[in-house]
Design a protein around this motif. Structure first.
Motif, mmCIF file in Angstrom:
data_model
loop_
_atom_site.group_PDB
_atom_site.id
_atom_site.type_symbol
_atom_site.label_atom_id
_atom_site.label_comp_id
_atom_site.label_asym_id
_atom_site.label_seq_id
_atom_site.Cartn_x
_atom_site.Cartn_y
_atom_site.Cartn_z
ATOM 1 N N VAL A 200 0.822 -1.206 0.000
ATOM 2 C CA VAL A 200 0.000 0.000 0.000
ATOM 3 C C VAL A 200 0.862 1.265 0.000
ATOM 4 O O VAL A 200 0.414 2.324 -0.441
ATOM 5 N N ALA A 201 2.096 1.172 0.472
ATOM 6 C CA ALA A 201 2.975 2.337 0.549
ATOM 7 C C ALA A 201 4.295 2.043 -0.147
ATOM 8 O O ALA A 201 4.721 0.888 -0.226
ATOM 9 N N GLY A 202 4.925 3.100 -0.646
ATOM 10 C CA GLY A 202 6.196 2.937 -1.330
ATOM 11 C C GLY A 202 7.319 3.660 -0.610
ATOM 12 O O GLY A 202 7.092 4.389 0.359
ATOM 13 N N PRO A 203 8.547 3.476 -1.068
ATOM 14 C CA PRO A 203 9.691 4.149 -0.451
ATOM 15 C C PRO A 203 9.507 5.657 -0.433
ATOM 16 O O PRO A 203 8.960 6.243 -1.364
ATOM 17 N N GLY A 204 9.971 6.276 0.633
ATOM 18 C CA GLY A 204 9.735 7.700 0.813
ATOM 19 C C GLY A 204 10.658 8.580 -0.005
ATOM 20 O O GLY A 204 11.733 8.971 0.447
#
Length: 409
Positions: A200-204
């Motif tokens: 759901v989230a990717g690298p910042g």
């Protein structure tokens, strides 16, 4: 068939770059009579390394029965367990072996058990796979998802609920292929619906934090009224970490999630300020951790534990007043937000899939998913001399007697 004879796994070859364990025909006798299983163990074999499963027991000790492994001097072990063969184990997020993987040498079926050497009469079996071929195929799919390689390589660079849904469907298709036509074993269903949540989230890259969360992810999960966003006036001077300030101002955090409660009554305080304002006897200044004047208290966890963020670095930690322990909690506020979202998602998935029917396996799946996104949250390596390695989120996931993942939202 129980016997004290042991064998040594041999023919450790390199197939497609992976160390593989195979056995000779002689080493299979008299343990394995199931012809397809014999062909698999003398042919393709079992992977010598993997993220989900380990077969080091087979490499180190060869084939041995559960009866031989427990000794079972009083004959308390169930008959259905006694002649099962110990071939490996399921790995936890911390890299330690959890359940043992067993093979039925007559039927080729794979199951799991927990070894209880003091109470073998309490040991039981849980189905894992109908064959070694299917076991390897399913485990390979889980490992490839975690590494975003092989059949899941196309998910690299993708994020959001759509990627989660597609990966879940793809995993379920793998787990159901070649089965009996029904649903996959609960262990694999857990893997299919929980582990893809990491997508759901990717690298910042944009946020300057560990993760970039999709826009409005928290609002859609908790409702806009359930998210608290801060203003600059709410931040103490000690909060100098710009990405953390921006995240708290623009994205925000849920006000309450099971084991976490955000401070909303007053502007955020440092831990030192919070202690100074606390009623007499609640908090002793001399018992605070070093640099308490730069630790900003965002809220509290259970059991007299404050959740704080290092104002200079953005690291999120827990401060336990009873045992005076400052421990890593999350890498930063982005992975803290992901953790809270993950817990809320699990509740919704459990209502549909009854995930808590295999509670221990669910807790491990949650820890694996969190560790894949935020290793800090699950890494037991002591960060300071006073750190005992206990980690809050995995500890809460595992705490079934205390409510754990079944606790009220």
């Amino acid at each position: 068939m129980s016997t004290t004879r042991t064998t040594t796994a041999t023919n450790i070859a390199h197939l497609t770059g992976t160390t593989t364990i195979t056995l000779t025909e002689d080493e299979l006798d008299p343990y394995v009579t199931h012809a397809p299983t014999r062909r698999w163990l003398t042919g393709p074999g079992l992977p010598g390394d993997g993220g989900l499963l380990t077969f080091e027991a087979l490499r180190a000790d060869g084939l041995r029965t559960v009866g031989d492994s427990t000794g079972d001097p009083d004959g308390r072990l169930a008959a259905e367990l006694r002649d099962r063969l110990v071939i490996g184990g399921i790995l936890g997020a911390d890299g330690r072996e959890r359940e043992s993987v067993l093979l039925d040498g007559t039927t080729g079926e794979i199951s799991t058990t927990y070894f209880l050497h003091d109470r073998p009469d309490l040991m039981d079996l849980r189905p894992l796979a109908p064959s070694l071929e299917r076991l390897v195929r399913c485990a390979t799919a889980v490992d490839e998802l975690a590494a975003l390689r092989g059949q899941f390589a196309s998910y690299a660079g993708r994020l959001g609920p759509q990627a989660v849904a597609e990966a879940t469907r793809q995993l379920l298709a793998v787990f159901e292929a070649g089965g009996t036509g029904g649903e996959p074993e609960l262990f694999w269903k857990l893997a299919a619906v929980v582990r893809p949540l990491a997508l759901v989230a990717g690298p910042g890259t944009a946020s300057g934090l560990t993760l970039d969360l999709p826009a409005r992810l928290l609002d859609e999960e908790f409702g806009a009224s359930g998210i608290v966003r801060f203003e600059d006036v709410d931040f103490p001077k000690a909060l100098t970490h710009a990405p953390t300030r921006r995240f708290l101002r623009e994205v925000g955090l849920p006000e309450e999630v099971v084991w976490f409660f955000l401070d909303t009554d007053t502007p955020l305080q440092t831990l030192a300020e919070y202690c100074a304002d606390a009623p007499e006897g609640v908090c002793a200044e001399e018992r605070l951790p070093a640099h308490a004047d730069r630790l900003i208290r965002l809220g509290h966890l259970l059991e007299d534990t404050s959740l704080v963020v290092d104002g200079a670095t953005g690291a999120v930690l827990s401060w336990s007043e009873p045992d005076l322990a400052l421990r890593p909690l999350n890498a930063d506020v982005s992975t803290l937000a992901f953790t809270l979202w993950l817990i809320r998602r699990e509740r919704a998935l459990d209502a549909v899939h009854e995930l808590t029917e295999a509670y221990d396996q669910l807790a491990e799946a949650m820890s694996w998913t969190l560790a894949g996104v935020d290793p800090v949250a699950c890494d037991p390596t002591p960060a300071t001399p006073a750190d005992d390695g206990w980690r809050y989120w995995p500890g809460m996931f595992e705490d079934e007697p205390g409510g754990g993942l079944c606790a009220e939202v």
